[in-house]
Design a protein around this motif. Structure first.
Motif, PDB file in Angstrom:
ATOM      1  N   LYS A 124      -3.302 -11.938  -7.997  1.00  0.00           N
ATOM      2  CA  LYS A 124      -3.029 -11.776  -9.418  1.00  0.00           C
ATOM      3  C   LYS A 124      -3.411 -10.412  -9.975  1.00  0.00           C
ATOM      4  O   LYS A 124      -3.099 -10.107 -11.117  1.00  0.00           O
ATOM      5  CB  LYS A 124      -3.775 -12.849 -10.217  1.00  0.00           C
ATOM      6  N   SER A 125      -4.092  -9.593  -9.202  1.00  0.00           N
ATOM      7  CA  SER A 125      -4.566  -8.308  -9.705  1.00  0.00           C
ATOM      8  C   SER A 125      -3.394  -7.345  -9.902  1.00  0.00           C
ATOM      9  O   SER A 125      -2.441  -7.301  -9.108  1.00  0.00           O
ATOM     10  CB  SER A 125      -5.579  -7.705  -8.736  1.00  0.00           C
ATOM     11  N   LYS A 126      -3.456  -6.577 -10.976  1.00  0.00           N
ATOM     12  CA  LYS A 126      -2.484  -5.516 -11.246  1.00  0.00           C
ATOM     13  C   LYS A 126      -2.937  -4.177 -10.658  1.00  0.00           C
ATOM     14  O   LYS A 126      -2.203  -3.192 -10.744  1.00  0.00           O
ATOM     15  CB  LYS A 126      -2.290  -5.369 -12.754  1.00  0.00           C
ATOM     16  N   ASP A 127      -4.130  -4.148 -10.089  1.00  0.00           N
ATOM     17  CA  ASP A 127      -4.653  -2.914  -9.497  1.00  0.00           C
ATOM     18  C   ASP A 127      -4.203  -2.832  -8.041  1.00  0.00           C
ATOM     19  O   ASP A 127      -4.991  -2.955  -7.106  1.00  0.00           O
ATOM     20  CB  ASP A 127      -6.177  -2.884  -9.615  1.00  0.00           C
ATOM     21  N   THR A 128      -2.921  -2.633  -7.833  1.00  0.00           N
ATOM     22  CA  THR A 128      -2.343  -2.584  -6.498  1.00  0.00           C
ATOM     23  C   THR A 128      -2.258  -1.135  -6.001  1.00  0.00           C
ATOM     24  O   THR A 128      -2.548  -0.186  -6.739  1.00  0.00           O
ATOM     25  CB  THR A 128      -0.958  -3.222  -6.505  1.00  0.00           C
ATOM     26  N   ASP A 129      -1.814  -1.000  -4.746  1.00  0.00           N
ATOM     27  CA  ASP A 129      -1.635   0.352  -4.204  1.00  0.00           C
ATOM     28  C   ASP A 129      -0.563   1.104  -4.977  1.00  0.00           C
ATOM     29  O   ASP A 129      -0.697   2.319  -5.226  1.00  0.00           O
ATOM     30  CB  ASP A 129      -1.269   0.270  -2.724  1.00  0.00           C
ATOM     31  N   ASN A 130       0.509   0.419  -5.344  1.00  0.00           N
ATOM     32  CA  ASN A 130       1.558   1.087  -6.122  1.00  0.00           C
ATOM     33  C   ASN A 130       1.054   1.514  -7.489  1.00  0.00           C
ATOM     34  O   ASN A 130       1.487   2.537  -8.034  1.00  0.00           O
ATOM     35  CB  ASN A 130       2.768   0.165  -6.281  1.00  0.00           C
ATOM     36  N   ALA A 131       0.145   0.723  -8.082  1.00  0.00           N
ATOM     37  CA  ALA A 131      -0.432   1.116  -9.365  1.00  0.00           C
ATOM     38  C   ALA A 131      -1.223   2.411  -9.232  1.00  0.00           C
ATOM     39  O   ALA A 131      -1.205   3.259 -10.142  1.00  0.00           O
ATOM     40  CB  ALA A 131      -1.319   0.000  -9.901  1.00  0.00           C
ATOM     41  N   ARG A 132      -1.935   2.580  -8.109  1.00  0.00           N
ATOM     42  CA  ARG A 132      -2.666   3.830  -7.876  1.00  0.00           C
ATOM     43  C   ARG A 132      -1.701   4.990  -7.618  1.00  0.00           C
ATOM     44  O   ARG A 132      -1.961   6.129  -8.035  1.00  0.00           O
ATOM     45  CB  ARG A 132      -3.614   3.653  -6.696  1.00  0.00           C
ATOM     46  N   ARG A 133      -0.597   4.703  -6.954  1.00  0.00           N
ATOM     47  CA  ARG A 133       0.392   5.767  -6.729  1.00  0.00           C
ATOM     48  C   ARG A 133       1.021   6.211  -8.058  1.00  0.00           C
ATOM     49  O   ARG A 133       1.399   7.378  -8.206  1.00  0.00           O
ATOM     50  CB  ARG A 133       1.467   5.286  -5.763  1.00  0.00           C
ATOM     51  N   ASP A 134       1.148   5.275  -8.997  1.00  0.00           N
ATOM     52  CA  ASP A 134       1.632   5.659 -10.323  1.00  0.00           C
ATOM     53  C   ASP A 134       0.705   6.674 -10.983  1.00  0.00           C
ATOM     54  O   ASP A 134       1.161   7.612 -11.652  1.00  0.00           O
ATOM     55  CB  ASP A 134       1.757   4.421 -11.214  1.00  0.00           C
ATOM     56  N   GLN A 142      -7.801  11.365 -11.457  1.00  0.00           N
ATOM     57  CA  GLN A 142      -7.846  11.757 -10.052  1.00  0.00           C
ATOM     58  C   GLN A 142      -8.866  10.945  -9.252  1.00  0.00           C
ATOM     59  O   GLN A 142      -8.718  10.755  -8.036  1.00  0.00           O
ATOM     60  CB  GLN A 142      -8.168  13.252  -9.933  1.00  0.00           C
ATOM     61  N   GLU A 143      -9.885  10.433  -9.922  1.00  0.00           N
ATOM     62  CA  GLU A 143     -10.905   9.676  -9.181  1.00  0.00           C
ATOM     63  C   GLU A 143     -10.395   8.343  -8.662  1.00  0.00           C
ATOM     64  O   GLU A 143     -11.048   7.711  -7.807  1.00  0.00           O
ATOM     65  CB  GLU A 143     -12.129   9.431 -10.080  1.00  0.00           C
ATOM     66  N   LEU A 144      -9.224   7.883  -9.126  1.00  0.00           N
ATOM     67  CA  LEU A 144      -8.663   6.609  -8.673  1.00  0.00           C
ATOM     68  C   LEU A 144      -7.495   6.789  -7.719  1.00  0.00           C
ATOM     69  O   LEU A 144      -6.909   5.778  -7.280  1.00  0.00           O
ATOM     70  CB  LEU A 144      -8.199   5.783  -9.882  1.00  0.00           C
ATOM     71  N   HIS A 145      -7.146   8.014  -7.363  1.00  0.00           N
ATOM     72  CA  HIS A 145      -6.019   8.243  -6.473  1.00  0.00           C
ATOM     73  C   HIS A 145      -6.340   7.783  -5.054  1.00  0.00           C
ATOM     74  O   HIS A 145      -7.493   7.840  -4.604  1.00  0.00           O
ATOM     75  CB  HIS A 145      -5.637   9.730  -6.448  1.00  0.00           C
ATOM     76  N   LEU A 146      -5.305   7.319  -4.373  1.00  0.00           N
ATOM     77  CA  LEU A 146      -5.451   6.948  -2.967  1.00  0.00           C
ATOM     78  C   LEU A 146      -5.667   8.208  -2.132  1.00  0.00           C
ATOM     79  O   LEU A 146      -5.133   9.279  -2.432  1.00  0.00           O
ATOM     80  CB  LEU A 146      -4.199   6.209  -2.486  1.00  0.00           C
ATOM     81  N   LEU A 153      -5.751   4.416   4.810  1.00  0.00           N
ATOM     82  CA  LEU A 153      -5.495   4.755   3.416  1.00  0.00           C
ATOM     83  C   LEU A 153      -6.548   4.060   2.568  1.00  0.00           C
ATOM     84  O   LEU A 153      -6.624   2.828   2.529  1.00  0.00           O
ATOM     85  CB  LEU A 153      -4.091   4.300   3.005  1.00  0.00           C
ATOM     86  N   MET A 154      -7.374   4.838   1.901  1.00  0.00           N
ATOM     87  CA  MET A 154      -8.510   4.309   1.148  1.00  0.00           C
ATOM     88  C   MET A 154      -8.181   4.238  -0.346  1.00  0.00           C
ATOM     89  O   MET A 154      -7.490   5.108  -0.886  1.00  0.00           O
ATOM     90  CB  MET A 154      -9.741   5.200   1.359  1.00  0.00           C
ATOM     91  N   LYS A 155      -8.668   3.168  -0.967  1.00  0.00           N
ATOM     92  CA  LYS A 155      -8.488   2.987  -2.404  1.00  0.00           C
ATOM     93  C   LYS A 155      -9.860   2.973  -3.072  1.00  0.00           C
ATOM     94  O   LYS A 155     -10.648   2.045  -2.849  1.00  0.00           O
ATOM     95  CB  LYS A 155      -7.739   1.681  -2.695  1.00  0.00           C
ATOM     96  N   PRO A 156     -10.166   3.980  -3.872  1.00  0.00           N
ATOM     97  CA  PRO A 156     -11.498   4.027  -4.505  1.00  0.00           C
ATOM     98  C   PRO A 156     -11.708   2.833  -5.438  1.00  0.00           C
ATOM     99  O   PRO A 156     -10.767   2.302  -6.027  1.00  0.00           O
ATOM    100  CB  PRO A 156     -11.473   5.350  -5.287  1.00  0.00           C
ATOM    101  N   ALA A 157     -12.950   2.425  -5.549  1.00  0.00           N
ATOM    102  CA  ALA A 157     -13.288   1.320  -6.454  1.00  0.00           C
ATOM    103  C   ALA A 157     -13.125   1.771  -7.898  1.00  0.00           C
ATOM    104  O   ALA A 157     -13.538   2.873  -8.272  1.00  0.00           O
ATOM    105  CB  ALA A 157     -14.715   0.851  -6.194  1.00  0.00           C
ATOM    106  N   ALA A 158     -12.513   0.925  -8.698  1.00  0.00           N
ATOM    107  CA  ALA A 158     -12.283   1.234 -10.101  1.00  0.00           C
ATOM    108  C   ALA A 158     -13.388   0.618 -10.951  1.00  0.00           C
ATOM    109  O   ALA A 158     -13.946  -0.430 -10.616  1.00  0.00           O
ATOM    110  CB  ALA A 158     -10.918   0.716 -10.547  1.00  0.00           C
ATOM    111  N   ASP A 159     -13.699   1.271 -12.074  1.00  0.00           N
ATOM    112  CA  ASP A 159     -14.751   0.762 -12.943  1.00  0.00           C
ATOM    113  C   ASP A 159     -14.302  -0.441 -13.751  1.00  0.00           C
ATOM    114  O   ASP A 159     -15.135  -1.107 -14.373  1.00  0.00           O
ATOM    115  CB  ASP A 159     -15.256   1.868 -13.873  1.00  0.00           C
TER     116      ASP A 159
END
Length: 548
Positions: A124-134, A142-146, A153-159
């Motif tokens: 159900k999360s909207k914080d997907t890889d494509n959301a980070r690519r957006d 920039q701190e949330l970019h893949l 491929l690393m995805k930084p933790a979001a606040d």
């Protein structure tokens, strides 16, 4: 002959089928019409860009942290009746239905998106890889970019998402919450066994979590600015669903919602904003035009549909089963109208129905209740009995003036003085001495009745000892003071004191919490009380009719 559709009660996908205005694409909002704020992101349409609703001189319009651009668009236009009729003339006839082949898609609730994103639910999360690519494509945050770490491929933790430990804390909080009887379902059943996600939430469960639990549960799990924005959104839904709504409050909420959505745009990625999030902006206007929300929402119809589904006994023939069950229910309903001496659902009293108590001259004797549970007897010592008498009598008689310590004299001498005073007036056949006043002046019996639960004014109260063994909580209470202050406490005992001539008074013995600045904090309309601090140990009794 022409047919006119006067009004309907439906959700947003059904509105698309009824009105002909598609709930998908760049112009999905029927209120914003052609000026719907939308943008294309990877794999979907995001309804992003609520800065256009701000005043033209607002400083957020020139802020590049939203989408990397300044906002110069004006708010959506207000279309005239002629424009709407012209659009209606161009509407093509469509086949209604939720299946994609029939032009409709079932939508999810907006609170599901928020909860799923906070809990980092993979489904159900909207914080997907494509959301980070957006975010990378827009050149923001920039701190949330893949990024690549070797072959991974690393995805930084979001606040705006809970860490694994905080996610378990939130789920344990949901599991431990107790609500008053009949307020909500048992939400502990919706928590996964590993305390990592919430499962099977119904619409009412989401409303309860959104309005009551989410502001408290995530207070220490996210940053202060994120928590403040979530609280503002939850407070709006609580205000919108209230039993009384003021038009002025909705007008002010309309202005605040624009700021809230802009704050959310600075927190969550654009992919988070589907059409259900955007439609929140128009709820205050709909409340002004349509009235109270609880008169228009889908809960009664969803309950009735669940009732029709329960009629199905043959899965191969669901329509016939529903029709047969409906006919049987109609027949039973018709017959039950003539059964006066048989309890049916039409004459069955409510679960918290209170008894009808006689009217008394003294309000102290109107403190009655409908007792529940096994009756037991408690023997009081003189000290406890005097304290109970003192609390009741001070509502009617003032201590004589001229004492240096009124409270001390009242505590020690009032009961005997009051008894002698009333009986002296009774011997003189004073008309002021009624039967109730004479009974009140006599001390209560040394043995009083005690109950584990009772119903007062349609509200169920349960002692704290019994509450610990239940999944509901009915021992908490609040009592308004003489001014604007409120006193909060916990019900310890329910005592019924008997007097002469059959009169009785029901008192609650409570544990009162300290409500000073050190033990009670109010922040963002949320009041937190330290229940470890106890106050008024010498004044624990209140009338049952005073409890809220």
């Amino acid at each position: 002959m022409r047919a006119v559709l006067l009004w309907t009660v439906n959700d947003f996908p059904a509105r698309s089928s009824l009105s002909g205005w598609s709930g998908q694409g760049y112009r999905a909002c029927p209120t914003c019409n052609e000026d719907t704020p939308s943008m294309r992101v990877i794999g979907k349409t995001a309804y992003f860009g609520h800065r256009r609703f701000l005043p033209t001189n607002h400083h957020w319009r020139s802020n590049l942290q939203f989408d990397g651009r300044t906002e110069r668009k004006r708010p959506p236009r207000r279309f005239s009746t002629t424009d709407i009729l012209e659009q209606l003339r161009r509407v093509k006839t469509g086949i209604p239905g939720k299946h994609p082949n029939y032009g409709g898609v079932k939508r999810k609730r907006g609170d599901d998106d928020l909860l799923g994103t906070l809990l980092a639910d993979p489904h159900k999360s909207k914080d997907t890889d494509n959301a980070r690519r957006d975010l990378t494509k827009l050149g923001i945050r920039q701190e949330l970019h893949l990024f690549e770490d070797g072959n991974k491929l690393m995805k930084p933790a979001a606040d705006y998402t809970f860490s694994e430990g905080n996610r378990r804390k939130f789920c344990r909080f949901i599991r431990s919450v107790k609500f008053p009887d009949g307020f909500a379902s048992n939400l502990s059943k919706n928590v996964a066994q590993n305390d990592s996600r919430l499962l099977g939430l119904k619409s009412h469960d989401c409303h309860v979590i959104m309005q009551r639990l989410l502001p408290v549960g995530c207070r220490s799990l996210v940053s202060k600015n994120i928590w403040g924005t979530i609280v503002e959104l939850c407070t709006f839904f609580k205000q919108l669903c209230a039993s009384t709504v003021n038009v002025s409050d909705m007008v002010e909420a309309q202005k605040q919602l624009v700021l809230i959505l802009c704050k959310l745009e600075r927190i969550f990625p654009p992919a988070f904003f589907d059409i259900m999030i955007h439609l929140v902006l128009h709820l205050p206007k709909e409340a002004i035009l349509g009235g109270l929300v609880h008169m228009r929402w889908m809960y009664p119809f969803e309950i009735y549909l669940k009732r029709l589904k329960d009629y199905v006994r043959n899965a191969a023939k669901p329509e016939g089963s529903i029709a047969e069950g409906y006919v049987v229910d109609e027949a039973l309903t018709f017959c039950s109208r003539y059964f006066d001496d048989v309890e049916t659902r039409f004459n069955r009293p409510d679960m918290n129905d209170d008894d009808i108590h006689p009217t008394r001259q003294l309000s102290v004797f109107e403190s009655q209740c409908k007792p529940l549970g096994k009756q037991s007897y408690v023997e009081l010592d003189n000290n406890a009995r005097d304290k109970a008498d003192e609390h009741k009598q001070e509502l009617h008689v003032r201590l004589r003036e001229g004492c240096y310590n009124i409270n001390e004299v009242h505590r020690t001498e009032f009961a005997a003085w009051f008894f002698e005073k009333i009986y002296a007036m009774h011997r003189m056949q004073a008309p002021e001495v009624t039967t109730e006043l004479l009974s009140l002046s006599s001390k209560t019996n040394m043995v009083v009745s005690s109950y584990p639960a009772c119903i007062v004014n349609g509200v169920r109260f349960v002692t704290h000892e019994r509450d610990d063994r239940l999944r509901t909580q009915n021992s908490g209470m609040s009592v308004p003071g003489t001014g604007q202050e409120m006193f909060y406490g916990q019900l310890q005992e329910i005592l019924e004191f008997s007097y002469l001539n059959g009169f009785s008074v029901v008192l609650f013995r409570c544990k009162w919490f300290k409500c000073d600045s050190k033990h009670m904090v109010t922040e963002n309309n949320i009041t937190s009380i330290d229940i470890n601090g106890e106050a008024y140990k010498d004044d624990q009794f209140i009338l049952a009719s005073q409890a809220k």
